[in-house]
Design a protein around this motif. Sequence first.
Motif, mmCIF file in Angstrom:
data_model
loop_
_atom_site.group_PDB
_atom_site.id
_atom_site.type_symbol
_atom_site.label_atom_id
_atom_site.label_comp_id
_atom_site.label_asym_id
_atom_site.label_seq_id
_atom_site.Cartn_x
_atom_site.Cartn_y
_atom_site.Cartn_z
ATOM 1 N N GLN A 96 0.813 -1.207 0.000
ATOM 2 C CA GLN A 96 0.000 0.000 0.000
ATOM 3 C C GLN A 96 0.853 1.266 0.000
ATOM 4 O O GLN A 96 0.538 2.239 -0.702
ATOM 5 C CB GLN A 96 -0.950 -0.014 1.196
ATOM 6 N N LEU A 106 0.371 8.443 0.948
ATOM 7 C CA LEU A 106 -0.143 7.705 2.098
ATOM 8 C C LEU A 106 0.803 7.914 3.267
ATOM 9 O O LEU A 106 1.987 7.578 3.194
ATOM 10 C CB LEU A 106 -0.262 6.220 1.762
ATOM 11 N N GLY A 149 -10.946 2.681 4.422
ATOM 12 C CA GLY A 149 -10.839 3.859 3.578
ATOM 13 C C GLY A 149 -10.213 5.029 4.301
ATOM 14 O O GLY A 149 -9.718 4.903 5.430
ATOM 15 N N PRO A 150 -10.228 6.218 3.682
ATOM 16 C CA PRO A 150 -9.638 7.413 4.292
ATOM 17 C C PRO A 150 -10.369 7.813 5.569
ATOM 18 O O PRO A 150 -11.605 7.805 5.613
ATOM 19 C CB PRO A 150 -9.800 8.481 3.202
ATOM 20 N N GLU A 193 -2.462 11.269 3.646
ATOM 21 C CA GLU A 193 -3.684 10.497 3.843
ATOM 22 C C GLU A 193 -3.519 9.540 5.009
ATOM 23 O O GLU A 193 -2.447 8.947 5.198
ATOM 24 C CB GLU A 193 -4.037 9.682 2.592
ATOM 25 N N ARG A 204 -5.296 6.086 6.305
ATOM 26 C CA ARG A 204 -6.155 5.040 5.749
ATOM 27 C C ARG A 204 -6.374 3.936 6.775
ATOM 28 O O ARG A 204 -5.418 3.382 7.327
ATOM 29 C CB ARG A 204 -5.511 4.458 4.487
#
Length: 306
Positions: free
Chosen positions: A120, A127, A158-159, A204, A206
């Motif tokens: 990821q 991220l 998700g975010p 972000e 996550r």
Amino acid sequence: MTLSPRIGVVIVTMGTRPRELEALLASVAKQDVPAARVVLVGNATSLDDVSTDVLGAAGAPGATEVTKVPLAENLGCPGGRNVGLELLRDGGGDEVDVVVELDDDGLLIATDVFREVRRQFAEDPRLGIIGFRVADEQGRTERRWVPRLRAGDPMRGGPVTAFLGGGHAFSMPMLRQIGLWPGEFFFGHEESDLAWRALDGGWEIRYVPTLVLQHPRTSPARHAVYYRFTARNRVWLARRRLPAPLIPVYLGVWITLAMLRMRSVTGLKAWWGGFTEGIRTPAGERAPMSWRTVWRMTRLGRPPVL
């Protein structure tokens, strides 16, 4: 971020959970993508009784040396973690790209956690934080362990605007930009301070519920300092990170919620003592988030007043 980010691991312990720590280290050793480095920080403990010279079979492919860092005093969870993060961040040739931090009474029940974390981060250079799903021994996730207001479905990823401190992964480039944990918090809301800085820096967060940290069901109120530090650190957090008009709103909301939830006279006194301490003592450098970040958090479902 490189195509195959190198993973470092930081674990902080006070030496009070030797069996759980041994099991956690064994679960780290079983990962099918080995960690490049593992740092074990002893908060006011010597670590002499922890046998972690090599994580994995000696001489085996992927065996990882464990660096022990005993501390003479208890720096709290964020302070102890900072010691490990600084060691990895400033490691020169042993530099890592992603850091996984785990509670010493947690357990990685799958062997592909590091592989998925690496994938990821490799695919998304913005991220900054991956939050794991925390579940008890029966696989149940408490509502307070889900990092969103609508916590009915713990499998919805998700975010998000927050993460759990018990099991998560950080981008090292993010940490170099925004800084490390607020060590002065000692216990409570350090995750919020770091998360808000990350979001304000354009990173972000996550939530990935398929990445699981098994953790016993416990109450944060078991800690003697819980009520005092919870109240103090909320005030510090607001003073440090919120635009001025939102500070009284945030504190008003949390005063109301704390009073509605309080079930102990002793806890009530400690809470108000901590709140007063938060008002009267220095909160640290003030660097409020932008209104753009406030709007971003609101669109993600959790404005920074809740």
